[in-house]
Design a protein around this motif. Structure first.
Motif, PDB file in Angstrom:
ATOM      1  N   HIS A  81      30.866  14.457 -16.611  1.00 40.27           N
ATOM      2  CA  HIS A  81      30.121  15.222 -17.613  1.00 40.27           C
ATOM      3  C   HIS A  81      29.111  16.188 -16.991  1.00 40.27           C
ATOM      4  CE1 HIS A  81      31.946  12.563 -20.466  1.00 40.27           C
ATOM      5  NE2 HIS A  81      31.428  11.523 -19.853  1.00 40.27           N
ATOM      6  N   PHE A  82      29.076  16.257 -15.659  1.00 37.92           N
ATOM      7  CA  PHE A  82      28.115  17.097 -14.937  1.00 37.92           C
ATOM      8  C   PHE A  82      28.777  18.385 -14.485  1.00 37.92           C
ATOM      9  CE2 PHE A  82      26.106  18.323 -10.864  1.00 37.92           C
ATOM     10  CZ  PHE A  82      24.810  18.507 -11.287  1.00 37.92           C
ATOM     11  N   ASP A  83      28.114  19.508 -14.742  1.00 41.69           N
ATOM     12  CA  ASP A  83      28.591  20.818 -14.311  1.00 41.69           C
ATOM     13  C   ASP A  83      27.479  21.455 -13.483  1.00 41.69           C
ATOM     14  OD1 ASP A  83      30.129  23.069 -14.013  1.00 41.69           O
ATOM     15  OD2 ASP A  83      29.782  23.817 -16.039  1.00 41.69           O
ATOM     16  N   ARG A  84      27.682  21.540 -12.179  1.00 43.31           N
ATOM     17  CA  ARG A  84      26.647  22.017 -11.262  1.00 43.31           C
ATOM     18  C   ARG A  84      26.396  23.507 -11.430  1.00 43.31           C
ATOM     19  NH1 ARG A  84      26.740  20.720  -4.909  1.00 43.31           N
ATOM     20  NH2 ARG A  84      25.541  18.948  -5.586  1.00 43.31           N
ATOM     21  N   TYR A  85      25.146  23.921 -11.252  1.00 41.05           N
ATOM     22  CA  TYR A  85      24.771  25.335 -11.253  1.00 41.05           C
ATOM     23  C   TYR A  85      24.878  25.890  -9.837  1.00 41.05           C
ATOM     24  CZ  TYR A  85      22.683  24.654 -15.887  1.00 41.05           C
ATOM     25  OH  TYR A  85      22.477  24.377 -17.201  1.00 41.05           O
ATOM     26  N   TYR A  86      25.176  27.186  -9.761  1.00 44.78           N
ATOM     27  CA  TYR A  86      25.280  27.888  -8.478  1.00 44.78           C
ATOM     28  C   TYR A  86      24.449  29.162  -8.556  1.00 44.78           C
ATOM     29  CZ  TYR A  86      29.209  24.884  -7.327  1.00 44.78           C
ATOM     30  OH  TYR A  86      29.991  23.795  -7.050  1.00 44.78           O
ATOM     31  N   THR A  87      23.909  29.588  -7.422  1.00 46.51           N
ATOM     32  CA  THR A  87      23.226  30.875  -7.342  1.00 46.51           C
ATOM     33  C   THR A  87      24.078  31.801  -6.486  1.00 46.51           C
ATOM     34  OG1 THR A  87      21.919  30.126  -5.432  1.00 46.51           O
ATOM     35  CG2 THR A  87      20.917  29.904  -7.606  1.00 46.51           C
ATOM     36  N   LYS A  88      24.098  33.079  -6.833  1.00 44.55           N
ATOM     37  CA  LYS A  88      24.905  34.043  -6.092  1.00 44.55           C
ATOM     38  C   LYS A  88      24.099  34.564  -4.913  1.00 44.55           C
ATOM     39  CE  LYS A  88      27.956  37.971  -6.490  1.00 44.55           C
ATOM     40  NZ  LYS A  88      28.065  38.034  -5.081  1.00 44.55           N
ATOM     41  N   GLU A  89      24.629  34.350  -3.736  1.00 42.56           N
ATOM     42  CA  GLU A  89      24.040  34.877  -2.514  1.00 42.56           C
ATOM     43  C   GLU A  89      24.761  36.190  -2.185  1.00 42.56           C
ATOM     44  OE1 GLU A  89      21.478  33.298  -0.970  1.00 42.56           O
ATOM     45  OE2 GLU A  89      21.529  31.726  -2.493  1.00 42.56           O
ATOM     46  N   THR A  90      24.466  36.783  -1.059  1.00 44.36           N
ATOM     47  CA  THR A  90      25.081  38.049  -0.693  1.00 44.36           C
ATOM     48  C   THR A  90      26.596  37.959  -0.599  1.00 44.36           C
ATOM     49  OG1 THR A  90      23.108  38.600   0.565  1.00 44.36           O
ATOM     50  CG2 THR A  90      25.064  39.910   1.008  1.00 44.36           C
ATOM     51  N   ARG A  91      27.097  36.920   0.054  1.00 47.54           N
ATOM     52  CA  ARG A  91      28.539  36.829   0.273  1.00 47.54           C
ATOM     53  C   ARG A  91      29.194  35.586  -0.317  1.00 47.54           C
ATOM     54  NH1 ARG A  91      30.069  39.335   6.009  1.00 47.54           N
ATOM     55  NH2 ARG A  91      28.803  41.192   5.839  1.00 47.54           N
ATOM     56  N   HIS A  92      28.427  34.686  -0.896  1.00 48.21           N
ATOM     57  CA  HIS A  92      29.022  33.474  -1.445  1.00 48.21           C
ATOM     58  C   HIS A  92      28.105  32.877  -2.511  1.00 48.21           C
ATOM     59  CE1 HIS A  92      26.321  32.084   1.741  1.00 48.21           C
ATOM     60  NE2 HIS A  92      26.223  30.965   1.063  1.00 48.21           N
ATOM     61  N   PHE A  93      28.561  31.814  -3.150  1.00 50.84           N
ATOM     62  CA  PHE A  93      27.761  31.107  -4.130  1.00 50.84           C
ATOM     63  C   PHE A  93      27.181  29.855  -3.496  1.00 50.84           C
ATOM     64  CE2 PHE A  93      30.458  33.699  -6.769  1.00 50.84           C
ATOM     65  CZ  PHE A  93      29.612  34.099  -7.774  1.00 50.84           C
ATOM     66  N   GLN A  94      25.907  29.629  -3.705  1.00 46.42           N
ATOM     67  CA  GLN A  94      25.202  28.491  -3.128  1.00 46.42           C
ATOM     68  C   GLN A  94      24.990  27.437  -4.214  1.00 46.42           C
ATOM     69  OE1 GLN A  94      24.368  28.330   0.123  1.00 46.42           O
ATOM     70  NE2 GLN A  94      23.559  26.281  -0.174  1.00 46.42           N
ATOM     71  N   PRO A  95      25.444  26.189  -4.003  1.00 44.39           N
ATOM     72  CA  PRO A  95      25.228  25.156  -5.010  1.00 44.39           C
ATOM     73  C   PRO A  95      23.748  24.797  -5.120  1.00 44.39           C
ATOM     74  CG  PRO A  95      26.269  24.218  -3.063  1.00 44.39           C
ATOM     75  CD  PRO A  95      26.187  25.699  -2.849  1.00 44.39           C
ATOM     76  N   THR A  96      23.281  24.541  -6.344  1.00 44.85           N
ATOM     77  CA  THR A  96      21.898  24.122  -6.557  1.00 44.85           C
ATOM     78  C   THR A  96      21.844  22.603  -6.658  1.00 44.85           C
ATOM     79  OG1 THR A  96      22.056  24.211  -8.953  1.00 44.85           O
ATOM     80  CG2 THR A  96      21.421  26.254  -7.826  1.00 44.85           C
ATOM     81  N   LYS A  97      20.635  22.062  -6.779  1.00 44.81           N
ATOM     82  CA  LYS A  97      20.464  20.617  -6.889  1.00 44.81           C
ATOM     83  C   LYS A  97      20.395  20.159  -8.341  1.00 44.81           C
ATOM     84  CE  LYS A  97      18.335  20.066  -2.431  1.00 44.81           C
ATOM     85  NZ  LYS A  97      17.318  19.422  -1.639  1.00 44.81           N
ATOM     86  N   CYS A  98      20.769  21.044  -9.255  1.00 48.98           N
ATOM     87  CA  CYS A  98      20.754  20.657 -10.662  1.00 48.98           C
ATOM     88  C   CYS A  98      21.986  21.233 -11.359  1.00 48.98           C
ATOM     89  CB  CYS A  98      19.476  21.126 -11.344  1.00 48.98           C
ATOM     90  SG  CYS A  98      19.225  22.895 -11.303  1.00 48.98           S
TER      91      CYS A  98
END
Length: 88
Positions: A12-29
């Motif tokens: 039931h968990f869907d992780r958030y990601y932030t967009k970096e210059t060349r890739h997506f970085q997973p967040t801790k929430c």
């Protein structure tokens, strides 16, 4: 005793990601669909259900990769045409 697990392992968990210059970085929430709220990936949850393991279909991956390569080729063609127009 209830079976509990950390949110990042829950279906039931869907992780958030932030967009970096060349890739997506997973967040801790991420978002918990059972709680209908944002949760930390390491929280324990009484509504925990183990995530199903899906074997990725090789054909599906090949189709997706082929589509991406086609899009990249089209972008390259557009950039080359634009560069050619500037030279003329």
């Amino acid at each position: 005793m209830d079976k509990r697990g950390e949110c990042y392992q829950c279906r039931h968990f869907d992780r958030y990601y932030t967009k970096e210059t060349r890739h997506f970085q997973p967040t801790k929430c991420g978002f918990c669909y059972k709680k209908q709220s944002v949760v930390n990936m390491h929280e324990d949850c009484e509504r925990y259900q183990a995530r199903r393991r899906h074997r990725r279909d090789e054909t599906f991956l090949r189709v997706c990769l082929g589509d991406l390569l086609t899009e990249i080729s089209e972008l390259r063609s557009m950039l080359e045409a634009e560069h050619h127009e500037e030279d003329v």
